[in-house]
Design a protein around this motif. Structure first.
Motif, PDB file in Angstrom:
ATOM      1  N   LEU A  94      27.732 -61.470  -4.825  1.00 58.87           N
ATOM      2  CA  LEU A  94      27.353 -60.044  -4.798  1.00 58.87           C
ATOM      3  C   LEU A  94      28.296 -59.189  -5.641  1.00 58.87           C
ATOM      4  O   LEU A  94      28.340 -57.974  -5.467  1.00 58.87           O
ATOM      5  CB  LEU A  94      27.314 -59.508  -3.364  1.00 58.87           C
ATOM      6  N   THR A 201      33.988 -57.060  -3.771  1.00 58.89           N
ATOM      7  CA  THR A 201      32.647 -57.319  -4.333  1.00 58.89           C
ATOM      8  C   THR A 201      32.043 -56.098  -5.039  1.00 58.89           C
ATOM      9  O   THR A 201      30.843 -56.084  -5.295  1.00 58.89           O
ATOM     10  CB  THR A 201      31.627 -57.861  -3.302  1.00 58.89           C
TER      11      THR A 201
ATOM     12  N   LEU B  94      29.421 -50.830  -2.299  1.00 55.89           N
ATOM     13  CA  LEU B  94      29.786 -52.114  -2.929  1.00 55.89           C
ATOM     14  C   LEU B  94      28.835 -52.506  -4.050  1.00 55.89           C
ATOM     15  O   LEU B  94      28.777 -53.668  -4.440  1.00 55.89           O
ATOM     16  CB  LEU B  94      29.835 -53.242  -1.886  1.00 55.89           C
ATOM     17  N   THR B 201      23.149 -55.272  -3.303  1.00 50.12           N
ATOM     18  CA  THR B 201      24.491 -54.782  -3.698  1.00 50.12           C
ATOM     19  C   THR B 201      25.089 -55.554  -4.876  1.00 50.12           C
ATOM     20  O   THR B 201      26.295 -55.441  -5.116  1.00 50.12           O
ATOM     21  CB  THR B 201      25.537 -54.771  -2.550  1.00 50.12           C
TER      22      THR B 201
HETATM   23  K   LIG Z   1      28.550 -55.459  -6.584  1.00 48.18           K
END
Ligand SMILES: [K+]
Ligand SMILES: [K+]
Lengths: 263, 263
Positions: A94, A201, B94, B201
């Motif tokens: 991610l 992330t 994120l 994300t």
């Molecule tokens: K990301």
């Protein structure tokens, strides 16, 4: 009544986050706006000088811009096997730097399918390894306590475990900052910034390792390090997260068990 | 023995994920490498033609490239208040498109601190709102069942709840795809690809909304939509995740409770 309490609690969380976002917006506006305007003005001057030097019209410059733009996408071939492996890692984790972007429609479609299957797989893997890591740390801590305190059945508190996790995270960040500083010639601060943006992330992709053509004789070792940094770094973060956030969720779930599916 | 079983289970997860990464690498290599080489060759030709037309040396072209590169960073001023708000949202969620990057060292340092404080806050908020959303859906489903089946105390199964979440996710994706297609002039497929990369994300940042200078008379409404898409979209995903992943984690935790802090 309990459901009211839970609603107000949630509302409080939402409002806190919104206020935090507004504060952030104000700060980033303040910090970045001026520099942005200055850089923008400098750039305009540079473009004007350049256009005069090369006797270029505005539309010619626009056309040129588009050519150079595409060139930027090909600074380095990203899709050989190891690059594709890095891409797959960055998708599942991610992080999504965006340093390699699928150009073909098939590449985009496969990315979607790949992510939808792979992300749950990844989350389960990371959570499982993180949990094992916690077990390992507990095991080692017990050994140490048994040795020094001579207790038969030493207990390990959650606090001790968290402290070890925190130390491991700091160690990962320090190692990452050093290695990326050394092999990418980034300033220490920038390497640290890269490590933090990756382990959270967020993955802006303004700094991405492995983009140079040559990393010397031990380049393959460095490439291994880059991939392992994401895999192990995120595992360490996950095992702390395991303890911290899941504990919160558990508490929250217990607290609202009676009211859970009620309004 | 139980700890052995848990170790082997974790090992199996790790190996499965690694195999999946290798398969992904092979597929993406196959899909993208050829197109990359073709595009790269085309581009080289385009650059040669351009250099001939403008009677430009190689080093002059390199210099030009660097100028245009910086120009790309300023395609649009990103750091006015609403842009900074979008930046803060993208950091906390994120997603991290990387469309706006702090240039100043202070901006980077503040981003780090802002993320470290804000991300736990965000996760708690999202989890809490997601849980409330589940409650709301259950409440509505009970009403409907009471009305049509005329039961006094209808029960809602986890499966029914998950189906509703899935429908909500599809609705979010459909709405997003339509709106971004309309206002950004992206193809439907690309808009869908953007929505999926955002709600997972991953956030490559190859497609980012709000980058045009003008969105017409209802531009402010569209900007509101862009921000709300991230906030509500991720909440809906979180409430499904709440049910799915946390259920897995709970099972896994229960299963390994006896062995948890053992090796
Ligand atoms: K990301
Ligand atoms: K990203």
């Amino acid at each position: 009544t309990p459901f009211r309490i839970q609603n107000y609690r949630t509302l409080a969380y939402v409002l806190t986050t919104l206020v935090y976002l507004v504060i952030g917006a104000a700060i980033f506006d303040r910090l970045e706006s001026t520099q942005e305007s200055i850089s923008y003005a400098n750039l305009q001057t540079r473009i004007d000088v350049f256009r005069q030097q090369h006797n270029m019209s505005k539309s010619e410059f626009e056309n040129l811009t588009r050519t150079v733009e595409s060139r930027l996408n090909y600074r380095k071939k990203q899709w050989k096997f190891i690059g594709s492996f890095y891409y797959a890692t960055v998708v599942l984790a991610l992080v999504g730097y965006g340093h390699a972007i699928p150009y073909t429609k098939a590449g985009r479609a496969v990315t979607i399918a790949y992510a939808l299957i792979g992300i749950p797989m990844w989350l389960i893997m990371i959570q499982s390894v993180g949990e094992r890591l916690n077990s390992l740390i507990t095991f080692v801590l017990k050994r140490i306590k048994r040795h020094f305190k001579r207790k038969r059945e030493p207990q390990i508190t959650a606090m001790e475990l968290l402290t070890c996790e925190a130390l491991l995270t700091v160690l990962t960040l320090a190692t990452g900052s050093y290695v990326f500083h050394r092999y990418e010639n980034w300033r220490y601060f920038d390497a640290f910034y890269y490590c933090l943006l990756t382990l959270t992330t967020i993955g802006f992709g303004d700094l991405v390792p492995m983009q140079k053509d040559d990393y010397g004789s031990i380049g393959w070792l460095y490439i291994l390090f880059c991939i392992m940094f994401i895999l192990t770094g995120l595992t360490i973060v996950a095992s702390s997260g395991n303890l911290l956030i899941l504990r919160f969720v558990e508490t929250n779930t217990k607290r609202s068990r009676n009211e859970r599916y009620e309004m």
